[in-house]
Motif scaffolding. Structure first.
Motif, mmCIF file in Angstrom:
data_model
loop_
_atom_site.group_PDB
_atom_site.id
_atom_site.type_symbol
_atom_site.label_atom_id
_atom_site.label_comp_id
_atom_site.label_asym_id
_atom_site.label_seq_id
_atom_site.Cartn_x
_atom_site.Cartn_y
_atom_site.Cartn_z
ATOM 1 N N THR A 153 19.101 27.866 14.215
ATOM 2 C CA THR A 153 18.864 27.297 15.546
ATOM 3 C C THR A 153 17.426 27.489 15.997
ATOM 4 O OG1 THR A 153 19.466 29.278 16.821
ATOM 5 C CG2 THR A 153 21.259 27.760 16.229
ATOM 6 N N ALA A 154 16.697 28.372 15.308
ATOM 7 C CA ALA A 154 15.302 28.646 15.671
ATOM 8 C C ALA A 154 14.444 28.694 14.411
ATOM 9 C CB ALA A 154 15.208 29.961 16.436
ATOM 10 N N PRO A 155 14.363 27.572 13.698
ATOM 11 C CA PRO A 155 13.584 27.580 12.455
ATOM 12 C C PRO A 155 12.093 27.746 12.724
ATOM 13 C CG PRO A 155 14.281 25.358 12.984
ATOM 14 C CD PRO A 155 14.927 26.267 13.986
ATOM 15 N N SER A 156 11.440 28.496 11.870
ATOM 16 C CA SER A 156 10.001 28.704 12.030
ATOM 17 C C SER A 156 9.242 27.597 11.326
ATOM 18 C CB SER A 156 9.605 30.067 11.470
ATOM 19 O OG SER A 156 9.912 30.112 10.099
ATOM 20 N N GLY A 157 7.968 27.579 11.525
ATOM 21 C CA GLY A 157 7.121 26.611 10.843
ATOM 22 C C GLY A 157 6.663 25.491 11.748
ATOM 23 N N GLN A 158 5.618 24.842 11.296
ATOM 24 C CA GLN A 158 5.011 23.751 12.050
ATOM 25 C C GLN A 158 5.595 22.413 11.606
ATOM 26 O OE1 GLN A 158 2.752 24.374 14.529
ATOM 27 N NE2 GLN A 158 3.286 26.498 14.103
ATOM 28 N N GLY A 159 5.294 21.396 12.370
ATOM 29 C CA GLY A 159 5.667 20.039 12.002
ATOM 30 C C GLY A 159 7.034 19.643 12.515
ATOM 31 N N PRO A 160 7.354 18.364 12.366
ATOM 32 C CA PRO A 160 8.639 17.867 12.848
ATOM 33 C C PRO A 160 9.804 18.413 12.030
ATOM 34 C CG PRO A 160 7.383 16.098 11.814
ATOM 35 C CD PRO A 160 6.514 17.314 11.814
ATOM 36 N N LYS A 161 10.929 18.606 12.708
ATOM 37 C CA LYS A 161 12.125 19.097 12.031
ATOM 38 C C LYS A 161 13.370 18.506 12.675
ATOM 39 C CE LYS A 161 11.068 23.438 14.293
ATOM 40 N NZ LYS A 161 9.674 23.175 14.435
ATOM 41 N N SER A 162 14.371 18.314 11.858
ATOM 42 C CA SER A 162 15.687 17.850 12.305
ATOM 43 C C SER A 162 16.713 18.881 11.872
ATOM 44 C CB SER A 162 16.027 16.494 11.689
ATOM 45 O OG SER A 162 15.176 15.497 12.175
ATOM 46 N N ILE A 163 17.232 19.634 12.818
ATOM 47 C CA ILE A 163 18.197 20.689 12.534
ATOM 48 C C ILE A 163 19.564 20.036 12.331
ATOM 49 C CG2 ILE A 163 19.302 22.785 13.377
ATOM 50 C CD1 ILE A 163 16.762 23.151 15.177
ATOM 51 N N ALA A 164 20.082 20.144 11.117
ATOM 52 C CA ALA A 164 21.333 19.469 10.765
ATOM 53 C C ALA A 164 22.515 20.421 10.843
ATOM 54 C CB ALA A 164 21.227 18.905 9.354
#
Length: 163
Positions: free
Chosen positions: A12-23
């Protein structure tokens, strides 16, 4: 071709830069009350509200097994509600997970991720409340996402790696 990366942590709180889609995988009954979705709701209320509205208006939209709803929660983050469970309980008709629905949903998610150049963080989908086995979901993730160039990170909160 990227591979699936496995990490210990909270999807629910992924690290890292850039766009992300949490599936993640949802049920087809409109239920939102256990498992990963509760953790999602504690972070952001938008996905729960959108999912409930999507289910409520299902006679006029695509809600059903294999469908995906993308909810933007900040400028670079979406939540992908993927309907991949028939019902919510294991019973006489088996476990709730529907692998073919997850496969269909992942195909839709792949197009979204490629359009945005997004990576896809997720929990180990299809097990837990869905009653399925990760060993059946992982090849679908590989074929539909990493096989098309999308980076995927699977987040485990505990030591249960298999299943």
């Amino acid at each position: 071709m990227p591979e699936i990366t496995f990490v210990r942590g909270d999807a629910t709180a992924p690290s890292g830069q850039g766009p992300k889609s949490i599936a993640h995988v949802c049920n087809d009954l409109g239920g939102w009350g256990k498992g990963f979705v509760l953790a999602r709701s504690r972070r952001r209320p938008e996905p729960e509200r959108a999912y409930r509205a999507w289910h409520r208006d299902r006679a006029h939209n695509d809600f059903g097994l294999g469908a995906v709803q993308l909810v933007q929660v900040d400028p670079r983050t979406w939540v992908a509600d993927m309907v991949g469970r028939r019902g919510i309980r294991t019973g006489g008709k088996g476990v709730p997970v529907r692998y073919e629905a997850i496969d269909t949903a992942l195909t839709c998610l792949a197009a979204h991720a490629l359009d945005l150049g997004a990576r896809v963080p997720m929990p180990r989908m299809g097990r837990g409340l869905a009653g399925g086995e990760w060993s059946r979901v992982e090849p679908l993730v590989t074929e539909r996402l990493t096989g098309r160039g999308t980076a995927v990170t699977v987040h485990d909160l505990d030591d249960r790696a298999g299943n």
